[in-house]
Write a protein that holds these residues in place. Structure first.
Motif, PDB file in Angstrom:
ATOM      1  N   ASN A  79      34.791   3.163  38.754  1.00 35.91           N
ATOM      2  CA  ASN A  79      34.279   1.813  38.513  1.00 35.91           C
ATOM      3  C   ASN A  79      33.834   1.652  37.054  1.00 35.91           C
ATOM      4  O   ASN A  79      32.696   1.284  36.768  1.00 35.91           O
ATOM      5  CB  ASN A  79      33.130   1.509  39.469  1.00 35.91           C
ATOM      6  N   PHE A  80      34.742   1.924  36.122  1.00 35.93           N
ATOM      7  CA  PHE A  80      34.433   1.939  34.694  1.00 35.93           C
ATOM      8  C   PHE A  80      34.126   0.529  34.168  1.00 35.93           C
ATOM      9  O   PHE A  80      34.631  -0.479  34.679  1.00 35.93           O
ATOM     10  CB  PHE A  80      35.610   2.511  33.904  1.00 35.93           C
ATOM     11  N   TRP A  81      33.330   0.503  33.105  1.00 40.20           N
ATOM     12  CA  TRP A  81      33.033  -0.728  32.372  1.00 40.20           C
ATOM     13  C   TRP A  81      33.948  -0.839  31.157  1.00 40.20           C
ATOM     14  O   TRP A  81      34.219   0.154  30.482  1.00 40.20           O
ATOM     15  CB  TRP A  81      31.587  -0.734  31.878  1.00 40.20           C
ATOM     16  N   GLN A  82      34.401  -2.042  30.872  1.00 38.95           N
ATOM     17  CA  GLN A  82      35.109  -2.269  29.618  1.00 38.95           C
ATOM     18  C   GLN A  82      34.165  -2.051  28.436  1.00 38.95           C
ATOM     19  O   GLN A  82      32.982  -2.363  28.512  1.00 38.95           O
ATOM     20  CB  GLN A  82      35.646  -3.704  29.539  1.00 38.95           C
ATOM     21  N   PHE A  83      34.716  -1.515  27.367  1.00 40.10           N
ATOM     22  CA  PHE A  83      34.047  -1.479  26.072  1.00 40.10           C
ATOM     23  C   PHE A  83      34.754  -2.405  25.085  1.00 40.10           C
ATOM     24  O   PHE A  83      34.127  -3.056  24.248  1.00 40.10           O
ATOM     25  CB  PHE A  83      34.033  -0.047  25.535  1.00 40.10           C
ATOM     26  N   PHE A  84      36.094  -2.463  25.218  1.00 37.82           N
ATOM     27  CA  PHE A  84      36.913  -3.329  24.385  1.00 37.82           C
ATOM     28  C   PHE A  84      38.062  -3.836  25.249  1.00 37.82           C
ATOM     29  O   PHE A  84      38.623  -3.067  26.027  1.00 37.82           O
ATOM     30  CB  PHE A  84      37.455  -2.536  23.184  1.00 37.82           C
ATOM     31  N   PRO A  85      38.440  -5.114  25.167  1.00 33.30           N
ATOM     32  CA  PRO A  85      37.982  -6.133  24.216  1.00 33.30           C
ATOM     33  C   PRO A  85      36.648  -6.793  24.549  1.00 33.30           C
ATOM     34  O   PRO A  85      36.110  -7.525  23.727  1.00 33.30           O
ATOM     35  CB  PRO A  85      39.116  -7.156  24.278  1.00 33.30           C
ATOM     36  N   SER A  86      36.125  -6.535  25.751  1.00 30.18           N
ATOM     37  CA  SER A  86      34.822  -7.082  26.117  1.00 30.18           C
ATOM     38  C   SER A  86      33.965  -5.949  26.648  1.00 30.18           C
ATOM     39  O   SER A  86      34.471  -4.919  27.077  1.00 30.18           O
ATOM     40  CB  SER A  86      34.987  -8.169  27.186  1.00 30.18           C
ATOM     41  N   GLU A 227      42.922  -1.718  26.176  1.00 30.81           N
ATOM     42  CA  GLU A 227      41.581  -1.681  26.749  1.00 30.81           C
ATOM     43  C   GLU A 227      40.956  -0.307  26.520  1.00 30.81           C
ATOM     44  O   GLU A 227      41.618   0.723  26.616  1.00 30.81           O
ATOM     45  CB  GLU A 227      41.659  -1.966  28.249  1.00 30.81           C
ATOM     46  N   GLN A 228      39.676  -0.331  26.201  1.00 28.40           N
ATOM     47  CA  GLN A 228      38.857   0.874  26.164  1.00 28.40           C
ATOM     48  C   GLN A 228      37.747   0.697  27.189  1.00 28.40           C
ATOM     49  O   GLN A 228      37.136  -0.383  27.266  1.00 28.40           O
ATOM     50  CB  GLN A 228      38.265   1.080  24.775  1.00 28.40           C
ATOM     51  N   SER A 229      37.499   1.731  27.964  1.00 24.28           N
ATOM     52  CA  SER A 229      36.501   1.619  29.031  1.00 24.28           C
ATOM     53  C   SER A 229      35.723   2.912  29.147  1.00 24.28           C
ATOM     54  O   SER A 229      36.152   3.965  28.668  1.00 24.28           O
ATOM     55  CB  SER A 229      37.176   1.282  30.367  1.00 24.28           C
ATOM     56  N   ALA A 230      34.562   2.834  29.805  1.00 23.02           N
ATOM     57  CA  ALA A 230      33.683   3.998  29.934  1.00 23.02           C
ATOM     58  C   ALA A 230      32.968   3.961  31.267  1.00 23.02           C
ATOM     59  O   ALA A 230      32.679   2.888  31.814  1.00 23.02           O
ATOM     60  CB  ALA A 230      32.681   4.051  28.788  1.00 23.02           C
ATOM     61  N   TRP A 231      32.663   5.142  31.779  1.00 17.28           N
ATOM     62  CA  TRP A 231      31.927   5.254  33.043  1.00 17.28           C
ATOM     63  C   TRP A 231      30.506   4.744  32.868  1.00 17.28           C
ATOM     64  O   TRP A 231      30.043   3.897  33.638  1.00 17.28           O
ATOM     65  CB  TRP A 231      31.956   6.716  33.488  1.00 17.28           C
ATOM     66  N   ALA A 232      29.791   5.259  31.871  1.00 19.89           N
ATOM     67  CA  ALA A 232      28.454   4.765  31.553  1.00 19.89           C
ATOM     68  C   ALA A 232      28.609   3.636  30.530  1.00 19.89           C
ATOM     69  O   ALA A 232      29.201   3.830  29.471  1.00 19.89           O
ATOM     70  CB  ALA A 232      27.571   5.877  31.002  1.00 19.89           C
ATOM     71  N   ARG A 233      28.105   2.495  30.834  1.00 19.26           N
ATOM     72  CA  ARG A 233      28.358   1.287  30.050  1.00 19.26           C
ATOM     73  C   ARG A 233      27.838   1.419  28.616  1.00 19.26           C
ATOM     74  O   ARG A 233      26.714   1.867  28.385  1.00 19.26           O
ATOM     75  CB  ARG A 233      27.689   0.101  30.733  1.00 19.26           C
ATOM     76  N   VAL A 234      28.675   1.038  27.634  1.00 16.79           N
ATOM     77  CA  VAL A 234      28.344   1.122  26.211  1.00 16.79           C
ATOM     78  C   VAL A 234      28.448  -0.273  25.604  1.00 16.79           C
ATOM     79  O   VAL A 234      29.495  -0.910  25.721  1.00 16.79           O
ATOM     80  CB  VAL A 234      29.294   2.082  25.466  1.00 16.79           C
TER      81      VAL A 234
END
Length: 758
Positions: A79-86, A227-234
């Motif tokens: 359930n990763f969070w986007q970092f880019f583009p948003s 898209e760039q995404s991360a587990w812990a939201r950045v």
């Protein structure tokens, strides 16, 4: 002079005189107290994300399938969070990672969904670039200090990279790609997803025995969706690799000892060369090696005897139109591990560092030319004493070279760092360069140089506050008074703006023989402000207008202002990963001495003791690096002292992925100065071919042409990694004069090194 300029000048002079009324120590102590007691905020991610790491008795066979029963019950993160583009939405394609372990190994399983099987992988070479490859990366903060971490990245083809992360992972120089470790990855690719299965030995990382939790981050570059995404939201105003934003991994039972083996890395090297300027030939056979000894779970002792760095990649050449030395990064493996312990002291922007490891092994001969000075051997102890303290000690001995009037020197650095608050640190260091032996050619004032210092690095829990405070003092024979260098700088970077204040002073008599100090006798003041916009949707991901003002004064010239820069900036980041920067600057320079920017023999230099004022405008564009063909363009033009200048540069890259990478770097600089000064047209052309036949056989050829340096250089390197971290290198170097074309220096060497665990 206008009334406005006269008023500003009077105000600046009065301000400087007021500053001089305060004693330096009082000012520095006050600033230190300010930094120490700045409020720190809590972690602002969707904290705390947790993953349970199950203990298993057996081992996992790596095949990139995740079909063992143990994987079905392993702890999962997704359930990763986007970092880019948003940074306010969930990732479009799902990424899931799983972790489990036995007594010796940490196992990683990853399933990454994709639009298709058209995965972007630029090369099969180890230590790939994260911005131009589909990849999934994990960072482990084993000491939970938010300042250092071990990074392991993987592409769909199973290509590996390992990086030692320092400085909180919040700066471009936080990544040390030269850090190498043994670990394994296998992968499988499918129509709409890929699977990675990895095993990282506990002996490859450092941690505290008995630990039950680490901090962890997993992030992904998905090139098909940009898209760039991360587990812990950045948050997007921070770097994706920032260690301020991580989750927690909880081990089922406490970790034991890492059982790190004693490692010996011997080498053999044969070298044949010819210097055409002296018509002399040379051939050498050398042996030597390194040893790595683990001290507990957290400390390393590195030993090197007769080291050889002939396999290291050549430095990039550059066109230098400034009055100052240019910083070049360290690439030699022995100096890499825990390098932040030694190399992070001093100016936050890299302009006044008391220790720069590249100084060791280089020296100036009697004519002032920089040449290689052989390293006899050395030791280095570095690592964690506990969760608060880090220790570093380095000692290297260089050989005397009486023919070139170079003395034998002992080069030493000792450092200790203590973690403060959430992610800040306080460090002390001592550097000593000491001559061994009596030499007729050596000036007494050069017998030794010592630098002592104290640095405080500020980093709040959420990284919105960062900063640096330091005070350093140098000592030379019969020269112990004054000789200070200090800085205080702070950056406040909440989501919508960024503000920077920077003050730095380097005394005229401050010396750091093992450091990088391009300017002494200066007081610098700098300020910058950027406001950040985040459009919702559309082609622009983020854009940021800003302004910067930088001043330099010379205390030994009655605090005369010698440099000033006013800049208006505009940064635009597009949703397709391309970027654009605009910069309009007004420059003022007071030359304290004659200066010939063309560096032309016999040319009339620009006269010193005069001031110059001019304006410049620059544009930089970087296309989407995920494309098979990508490019960057830079252009700058306007005034240059009492004349004009124009710069145009391009970098073109084309991939026959993942086998062949072609690149071409070009830069043209034109200087037009009034008579009787010389004009100049400088060309810098660097084509490169990088071929990866497999994940263990690589061939790269780099050609570098510079008419400013009157050199055409060719470096061709064949590498076979025949065993883990064990290599056979065949390296060919050739250099030619460009004015009257002809050979200058040529060499070929064959080197083999083997990583042996005992």
């Amino acid at each position: 002079m206008s009334v406005y300029r006269l008023s500003c000048s009077v105000l600046f002079q009065k301000g400087i005189r007021v500053i001089r009324l305060f004693r330096v120590r009082l000012l520095l102590c006050g600033l230190l107290c300010l930094f120490l007691y700045l409020p720190v905020s809590v972690y602002s991610q969707d904290s705390q994300r947790n993953i349970f790491v199950k203990y298993i008795q057996g081992t996992i066979i790596l095949d990139g399938k995740l079909d063992e029963p143990e994987w079905q019950t392993a702890g999962k993160g997704g359930n990763f969070w986007q970092f880019f583009p948003s940074d306010s939405a969930r990732a479009m394609n799902n990424t899931e990672f799983r972790l489990m372990y036995n007594d010796n190994m940490l196992y990683i399983g990853i399933r990454a969904e994709a639009k298709s099987d058209n995965f972007i992988v630029s090369s099969l070479r180890r230590d790939f670039g994260g911005t131009s490859n589909d990849n999934v990366t994990l960072m482990f903060d084993t000491f939970k200090d938010g300042t250092t971490a071990f990074l392991f990245g993987m592409t769909p083809y199973g290509v590996q990279r390992e990086v030692f992360v320092s400085g909180g992972g919040s700066q471009r120089n936080s990544f040390n790609n030269s850090w190498d470790q043994k670990w394994q990855v296998e992968s499988t690719m499918h129509d709409d997803y890929y699977v990675l299965e990895a095993a990282v030995p506990f002996s490859s990382v450092k941690f505290r025995e008995g630990e039950k939790t680490w901090r962890v981050q997993c992030y992904r570059w998905d090139m098909q969706t940009n898209e760039q995404s991360a587990w812990a939201r950045v948050p997007q105003n921070q770097m994706l690799s920032s260690l301020a934003f991580m989750g927690t991994m909880e081990f089922e039972k406490p970790l034991g000892k890492s059982h790190t083996p004693f490692t010996i890395i011997p080498y053999m090297n044969t070298l044949a060369s010819k210097d055409y300027s002296t018509d002399s030939k040379d051939s050498k056979f050398s042996i030597g090696g390194d040893a790595k000894v683990a001290i507990g779970n957290s400390m390393n002792l590195d030993i090197t005897v007769n080291p050889d760095f002939s396999n290291v990649e050549v430095d990039d050449i550059f066109t230098n139109l400034t009055r100052f030395e240019v910083f070049l990064p360290e690439k030699r493996q022995f100096f890499i591990d825990n390098n932040d312990l030694f190399g992070s002291y001093g100016d936050a922007y890299g302009s006044a560092n008391p220790f720069f490891s590249r100084r060791i092994g280089l020296a100036r001969d009697a004519s002032g030319n920089m040449i290689e000075n052989r390293i006899i051997g050395g030791v280095r102890l570095s690592g964690k004493l506990n969760d608060r303290w880090r220790l570093g000690f380095l000692n290297m001995q260089t050989e005397e070279d009486t023919d070139n009037e170079i003395a034998s020197n002992n080069n030493m650095m000792f450092t200790m760092q203590r973690k403060m608050f959430a992610r800040s640190s306080l460090g002390f260091f001592a550097v000593n360069r000491q001559t061994f032996g009596d030499y007729d050619f050596l000036d007494p004032e050069n017998e030794y140089n010592r630098v002592l210092g104290l640095d405080y690095n500020l980093a709040s829990a959420d990284n919105s506050w960062t900063g640096k405070f330091y005070v350093h003092k140098s000592l030379q024979p019969d020269d112990t008074k004054g000789n200070y260098s200090w800085q205080t700088t702070a950056t406040y970077n909440p989501r919508k703006f960024k503000a920077v204040i920077d003050l730095r002073y380097v005394d005229e008599d401050f010396r750091a023989d093992l450091g990088f100090i391009p300017r002494v006798g200066i007081f610098k003041s700098g300020n910058e402000f950027n406001y950040i916009f985040y459009p919702s949707g559309g082609k622009i991901s983020r854009h940021s207008p800003g302004a910067r003002a930088v001043y330099y004064w010379r205390p030994n010239m009655d605090w005369k202002q010698t440099d000033r820069t006013y800049s208006l900036l505009y940064d635009i980041n597009l949703a397709n990963q391309s970027s654009l920067r605009l910069n309009l600057s007004n420059e003022y320079v007071f030359l304290t001495r004659d200066f010939d920017p063309t560096r032309t023999l016999g040319a009339v230099p620009l006269p010193g003791n005069e001031d110059y004022s001019f304006n410049t405008f620059s544009v930089d564009y970087q296309s989407n690096p995920a494309k098979v063909f990508s490019f960057s363009v830079e252009s700058e033009g306007g005034g240059y002292y009492n004349g004009h200048s124009f710069t145009a540069g391009t970098e073109l890259t084309y991939r026959f992925q993942p086998w062949v990478l072609l690149s071409l770097n070009t830069r043209y600089d034109a200087l037009r100065l009034p008579d009787p000064h010389a004009d100049a047209d400088f060309w810098l052309v660097t084509p490169k071919v990088d071929i990866t036949f497999s994940k263990s056989v690589f061939w790269s050829t780099l050609v570098q042409y510079s008419n400013q340096r009157e050199n055409l250089g060719i470096n061709s390197r064949l590498q076979w990694r025949f065993a883990p971290l064990s290599d056979l290198y065949l390296v060919y170097n050739d250099n030619y004069f460009t004015k009257d074309f002809g050979p200058k220096f040529r060499s070929i060497n064959l080197k083999i090194s083997y990583w042996l665990n005992i």
